[in-house]
Design an enzyme around this catalytic site. Sequence first.
Site, PDB file in Angstrom:
ATOM      1  CE  LYS A   1      62.833  82.438  26.060  1.00 16.48           C
ATOM      2  NZ  LYS A   1      63.454  82.075  27.358  1.00 16.48           N
TER       3      LYS A   1
ATOM      4  NE  ARG B   1      67.310  78.267  24.213  1.00 12.78           N
ATOM      5  CZ  ARG B   1      66.121  77.848  24.572  1.00 12.78           C
ATOM      6  NH1 ARG B   1      65.075  78.115  23.855  1.00 12.78           N
ATOM      7  NH2 ARG B   1      65.958  77.166  25.685  1.00 12.78           N
TER       8      ARG B   1
ATOM      9  NE  ARG C   1      59.704  76.620  33.760  1.00 11.95           N
ATOM     10  CZ  ARG C   1      60.434  77.163  32.768  1.00 11.95           C
ATOM     11  NH1 ARG C   1      60.091  78.328  32.248  1.00 11.95           N
ATOM     12  NH2 ARG C   1      61.505  76.560  32.341  1.00 11.95           N
TER      13      ARG C   1
ATOM     14  NE  ARG D   1      60.529  72.763  30.501  1.00  7.11           N
ATOM     15  CZ  ARG D   1      60.955  73.847  29.861  1.00  7.11           C
ATOM     16  NH1 ARG D   1      60.119  74.829  29.590  1.00  7.11           N
ATOM     17  NH2 ARG D   1      62.208  73.968  29.496  1.00  7.11           N
TER      18      ARG D   1
ATOM     19  NE  ARG E   1      66.541  74.789  30.687  1.00  9.79           N
ATOM     20  CZ  ARG E   1      65.353  74.958  31.256  1.00  9.79           C
ATOM     21  NH1 ARG E   1      65.041  74.373  32.396  1.00  9.79           N
ATOM     22  NH2 ARG E   1      64.455  75.728  30.683  1.00  9.79           N
TER      23      ARG E   1
HETATM   24  P1  AMP Z   1      62.701  75.951  26.433  1.00 10.70           P
HETATM   25  O1  AMP Z   1      61.349  75.334  26.566  1.00 10.70           O
HETATM   26  O2  AMP Z   1      62.742  77.090  25.458  1.00 10.70           O
HETATM   27  O3  AMP Z   1      63.322  76.305  27.762  1.00 10.70           O
HETATM   28  O4  AMP Z   1      63.638  74.825  25.777  1.00 10.70           O
HETATM   29  C1  AMP Z   1      63.885  73.602  26.448  1.00 10.70           C
HETATM   30  C2  AMP Z   1      65.080  72.923  25.829  1.00 10.70           C
HETATM   31  O5  AMP Z   1      64.827  72.640  24.441  1.00 10.70           O
HETATM   32  C3  AMP Z   1      66.370  73.741  25.812  1.00 10.70           C
HETATM   33  O6  AMP Z   1      67.078  73.659  27.034  1.00 10.70           O
HETATM   34  C4  AMP Z   1      67.125  73.072  24.659  1.00 10.70           C
HETATM   35  O7  AMP Z   1      67.651  71.829  25.047  1.00 10.70           O
HETATM   36  C5  AMP Z   1      66.005  72.794  23.668  1.00 10.70           C
HETATM   37  N1  AMP Z   1      65.795  73.934  22.746  1.00 10.70           N
HETATM   38  C6  AMP Z   1      64.733  74.765  22.661  1.00 10.70           C
HETATM   39  N2  AMP Z   1      64.893  75.665  21.680  1.00 10.70           N
HETATM   40  C7  AMP Z   1      66.080  75.404  21.119  1.00 10.70           C
HETATM   41  C8  AMP Z   1      66.833  75.999  20.061  1.00 10.70           C
HETATM   42  N3  AMP Z   1      66.377  77.070  19.379  1.00 10.70           N
HETATM   43  N4  AMP Z   1      68.038  75.466  19.754  1.00 10.70           N
HETATM   44  C9  AMP Z   1      68.523  74.390  20.404  1.00 10.70           C
HETATM   45  N5  AMP Z   1      67.886  73.805  21.433  1.00 10.70           N
HETATM   46  C10 AMP Z   1      66.670  74.289  21.795  1.00 10.70           C
END
Ligand code: AMP
Length: 210
Positions: free
Chosen positions: A14, A90, A125, A158, A169
């Site tokens: 994404k 989410r 990554r 990360r 996740r």
């Molecule tokens: P991402 O970079 O999108 O993979 O997000 C990393 C982490 O941020 C996720 O595993 C969640 O802990 C948190 N996170 C990101 N977006 C959301 C969301 N819309 N709702 C809740 N937690 C989020």
Amino acid sequence: MKIVILLGAPGSGKGTVAGKLASEHASMKHVSSGDLLRGAIAKGTAAGLEAKGYMEKGNLVPDALIATMIKDVVAETEGDVTMLLDGFPRNLAQAKILEEMGAPVTGAVLIDVPDSIIQDRIAGRRTCPKCKAGYHVRNLPPKVEGVCDNCGEALVIRKDDNPETVKDRLVVYHQQTEPLISYYSGKGMLKKVDGTTGVDNVVKAFLEAM
Ligand code: AMP
């Protein structure tokens, strides 16, 4: 302004797709909920402090916390802009919050990648902590190993990309985020692209779908 939602598992691409589209089209803006949260953690804000523990375990942060950040970005975005919304909503509650905000969502595009490929993708990554560009040691390597092509910063792994957290996740994705596929499909708003065909092909298919 209009909003296109990106759906897909962690590691489905994404951020890569939205980042590439935004860098190639001045009218597109990439908004990543994960980057907003990591930015808040880096700045040491109260929201960042609250979010940190959830993120390190691979759990979702509370809906209200991330919804406030998204509301602010939507409010400050004006003009003829297509917002590529990556990582929000989410879960179903967040989809409803987005609707209640009156956000002009025109569609959702799912980047479809099987779990078997996701683990390997996330293991390789690498991310730029400064400009947020994403790389993969094999599939999308930087020109100089360990260094961001865009800004020269040293790339990092990360914290939540370790294999144990990735498993958690993926569980969270299937339980909480996957129901959004039938939610947007039921509204006639969902398109699906194959996320395994290489970055350029996925970007092309995504652009056609949106
Ligand atoms: P991402 O970079 O999108 O993979 O997000 C990393 C982490 O941020 C996720 O595993 C969640 O802990 C948190 N996170 C990101 N977006 C959301 C969301 N819309 N709702 C809740 N937690 C989020």
